[in-house]
Motif scaffolding. Structure first.
Motif, PDB file in Angstrom:
ATOM      1  N   ILE A  47      11.058   4.531  -2.321  1.00 37.79           N
ATOM      2  CA  ILE A  47      10.579   3.277  -2.905  1.00 37.79           C
ATOM      3  C   ILE A  47      11.680   2.227  -2.868  1.00 37.79           C
ATOM      4  N   ARG A  48      12.898   2.636  -3.157  1.00 37.21           N
ATOM      5  CA  ARG A  48      14.036   1.702  -3.151  1.00 37.21           C
ATOM      6  C   ARG A  48      14.262   1.121  -1.749  1.00 37.21           C
ATOM      7  N   LYS A  49      14.029   1.936  -0.745  1.00 35.01           N
ATOM      8  CA  LYS A  49      14.223   1.489   0.643  1.00 35.01           C
ATOM      9  C   LYS A  49      13.193   0.446   1.079  1.00 35.01           C
ATOM     10  N   LEU A  50      12.093   0.338   0.346  1.00 41.17           N
ATOM     11  CA  LEU A  50      11.095  -0.687   0.679  1.00 41.17           C
ATOM     12  C   LEU A  50      11.665  -2.082   0.516  1.00 41.17           C
ATOM     13  N   GLY A  51      12.636  -2.212  -0.403  1.00 42.75           N
ATOM     14  CA  GLY A  51      13.279  -3.512  -0.623  1.00 42.75           C
ATOM     15  C   GLY A  51      12.321  -4.526  -1.219  1.00 42.75           C
ATOM     16  N   LYS A  52      12.346  -5.730  -0.655  1.00 44.30           N
ATOM     17  CA  LYS A  52      11.524  -6.825  -1.179  1.00 44.30           C
ATOM     18  C   LYS A  52      10.375  -7.107  -0.211  1.00 44.30           C
ATOM     19  N   ILE A  53       9.147  -7.013  -0.730  1.00 45.41           N
ATOM     20  CA  ILE A  53       7.957  -7.273   0.083  1.00 45.41           C
ATOM     21  C   ILE A  53       7.070  -8.264  -0.660  1.00 45.41           C
ATOM     22  N   ASP A  54       6.726  -9.370   0.015  1.00 50.20           N
ATOM     23  CA  ASP A  54       5.862 -10.394  -0.603  1.00 50.20           C
ATOM     24  C   ASP A  54       6.388 -10.808  -1.975  1.00 50.20           C
ATOM     25  N   ASP A  55       7.679 -11.100  -2.027  1.00 46.02           N
ATOM     26  CA  ASP A  55       8.345 -11.565  -3.258  1.00 46.02           C
ATOM     27  C   ASP A  55       8.372 -10.525  -4.373  1.00 46.02           C
ATOM     28  N   VAL A  56       8.093  -9.292  -4.061  1.00 48.44           N
ATOM     29  CA  VAL A  56       8.178  -8.216  -5.054  1.00 48.44           C
ATOM     30  C   VAL A  56       9.365  -7.329  -4.695  1.00 48.44           C
ATOM     31  N   ASP A  57      10.274  -7.168  -5.656  1.00 50.52           N
ATOM     32  CA  ASP A  57      11.456  -6.339  -5.437  1.00 50.52           C
ATOM     33  C   ASP A  57      11.155  -4.920  -5.921  1.00 50.52           C
ATOM     34  N   TYR A  58      10.941  -4.014  -4.969  1.00 55.81           N
ATOM     35  CA  TYR A  58      10.534  -2.654  -5.323  1.00 55.81           C
ATOM     36  C   TYR A  58      11.701  -1.800  -5.827  1.00 55.81           C
ATOM     37  N   SER A  59      12.903  -2.294  -5.712  1.00 53.61           N
ATOM     38  CA  SER A  59      14.043  -1.554  -6.262  1.00 53.61           C
ATOM     39  C   SER A  59      13.951  -1.484  -7.786  1.00 53.61           C
ATOM     40  N   GLN A  60      13.331  -2.498  -8.396  1.00 49.80           N
ATOM     41  CA  GLN A  60      13.140  -2.480  -9.854  1.00 49.80           C
ATOM     42  C   GLN A  60      12.178  -1.363 -10.262  1.00 49.80           C
ATOM     43  N   TYR A  61      11.127  -1.168  -9.452  1.00 49.30           N
ATOM     44  CA  TYR A  61      10.205  -0.064  -9.718  1.00 49.30           C
ATOM     45  C   TYR A  61      10.927   1.271  -9.563  1.00 49.30           C
ATOM     46  N   ALA A  62      11.792   1.333  -8.567  1.00 50.98           N
ATOM     47  CA  ALA A  62      12.553   2.565  -8.334  1.00 50.98           C
ATOM     48  C   ALA A  62      13.448   2.883  -9.522  1.00 50.98           C
ATOM     49  N   ASP A  63      14.089   1.860 -10.075  1.00 53.14           N
ATOM     50  CA  ASP A  63      14.966   2.059 -11.243  1.00 53.14           C
ATOM     51  C   ASP A  63      14.166   2.580 -12.439  1.00 53.14           C
ATOM     52  N   ALA A  64      12.982   2.007 -12.639  1.00 55.65           N
ATOM     53  CA  ALA A  64      12.144   2.416 -13.778  1.00 55.65           C
ATOM     54  C   ALA A  64      11.690   3.867 -13.621  1.00 55.65           C
ATOM     55  N   GLN A 106       0.825  -1.207   0.000  1.00 55.77           N
ATOM     56  CA  GLN A 106       0.000   0.000   0.000  1.00 55.77           C
ATOM     57  C   GLN A 106       0.862   1.260   0.000  1.00 55.77           C
ATOM     58  N   GLU A 107       1.941   1.224   0.789  1.00 49.10           N
ATOM     59  CA  GLU A 107       2.833   2.384   0.816  1.00 49.10           C
ATOM     60  C   GLU A 107       3.508   2.579  -0.537  1.00 49.10           C
ATOM     61  N   SER A 108       3.851   1.481  -1.202  1.00 46.27           N
ATOM     62  CA  SER A 108       4.505   1.605  -2.509  1.00 46.27           C
ATOM     63  C   SER A 108       3.592   2.287  -3.521  1.00 46.27           C
ATOM     64  N   VAL A 109       2.293   1.943  -3.489  1.00 42.10           N
ATOM     65  CA  VAL A 109       1.337   2.556  -4.416  1.00 42.10           C
ATOM     66  C   VAL A 109       1.215   4.050  -4.119  1.00 42.10           C
ATOM     67  N   VAL A 110       1.132   4.405  -2.838  1.00 37.55           N
ATOM     68  CA  VAL A 110       1.044   5.816  -2.453  1.00 37.55           C
ATOM     69  C   VAL A 110       2.267   6.576  -2.956  1.00 37.55           C
ATOM     70  N   LEU A 111       3.447   5.986  -2.802  1.00 35.43           N
ATOM     71  CA  LEU A 111       4.678   6.644  -3.243  1.00 35.43           C
ATOM     72  C   LEU A 111       4.722   6.823  -4.758  1.00 35.43           C
ATOM     73  N   VAL A 112       4.237   5.837  -5.494  1.00 31.62           N
ATOM     74  CA  VAL A 112       4.219   5.957  -6.957  1.00 31.62           C
ATOM     75  C   VAL A 112       3.289   7.097  -7.388  1.00 31.62           C
ATOM     76  N   TYR A 113       2.114   7.191  -6.744  1.00 36.62           N
ATOM     77  CA  TYR A 113       1.217   8.313  -7.048  1.00 36.62           C
ATOM     78  C   TYR A 113       1.886   9.643  -6.724  1.00 36.62           C
ATOM     79  N   ARG A 114       2.574   9.693  -5.600  1.00 31.90           N
ATOM     80  CA  ARG A 114       3.248  10.940  -5.221  1.00 31.90           C
ATOM     81  C   ARG A 114       4.358  11.295  -6.213  1.00 31.90           C
ATOM     82  N   PHE A 115       4.985  10.274  -6.783  1.00 33.41           N
ATOM     83  CA  PHE A 115       6.010  10.514  -7.800  1.00 33.41           C
ATOM     84  C   PHE A 115       5.410  11.254  -8.993  1.00 33.41           C
TER      85      PHE A 115
END
Length: 206
Positions: A181-198, A156-165
């Protein structure tokens, strides 16, 4: 004859003056005096989501100038605050993954009156944010995001951060959000660092 006319004229003026004084006095008193019940009663309320589905375990905070009271909604979305007097109450509340209820005024002068309020689930709020973004109403979108209550380091926090971006206008703000977003790391087998890179790539495209 002239004296009689003058007296009549003054009597009319005085009558009109008295009428306005009485009228405004009554109006003022009626605005200040609210109908109230005597003794104590149970203040009942109902919390539902955007689909009018009852919201269970929504924490309610109810306060007056004299006291603060806490309650919790049941399976039917109802809460009860027992033994309160007739008064104006300020009602707030929250539950994880819902929009917060903030400082709603409730005039409790009728025992049969129920406080009813609709709060958005986080999923419903995200849809509202998308609609505001599409209409270019960034400020309203940000206000919805600010109203949300959720755990940190969650999807949920990752989605909020993407909207804020996408709502951010300055590159330095976008970079700060990408870092979060990068600091979220891996949650529920999802690596959010990849989203951060994109998202970081989008910054340099601008």
């Amino acid at each position: 004859m002239n004296d009689q006319k003058m007296n009549k004229r003054w009597r009319n003026r005085i009558s009109r003056h008295c009428f306005f004084v009485i009228f405004f006095s009554v109006s003022f008193i009626s605005c200040k005096t609210l109908p109230k019940f005597k003794g104590e009663a149970d203040l009942c309320g109902l919390i539902v989501d955007e689909n009018n589905t009852p919201v269970k375990d929504f924490v309610i905070y109810c306060k007056t100038n004299l006291e603060n009271i806490t309650a919790l909604t049941d399976d039917s979305g109802m809460f009860v605050i027992h033994g309160v007097s007739s008064d104006v109450y300020t009602i707030s509340g929250m539950k994880k993954n819902y929009a917060k209820l903030e400082n709603e005024q409730f005039l409790f002068t009728d025992r049969s009156k129920i406080f009813c309020c609709q709060v958005e689930s986080i999923e419903g709020a995200f849809k509202t944010v998308e609609e505001y973004i599409l209409r270019g109403e960034k400020k309203k979108a940000e206000e919805v995001l600010d109203s949300l209550y959720y755990d940190k380091k969650t999807p949920q926090e990752s989605v909020v951060l993407v909207y804020r971006f996408f709502l951010a206008e300055k590159n330095k703000d976008k970079k700060r959000i990408v870092s979060s977003i990068r600091k979220l790391g891996k949650i529920d087998d999802v690596d959010y660092s990849q989203y951060a890179d994109a998202l970081e790539g989008l910054i340099y495209e601008d």
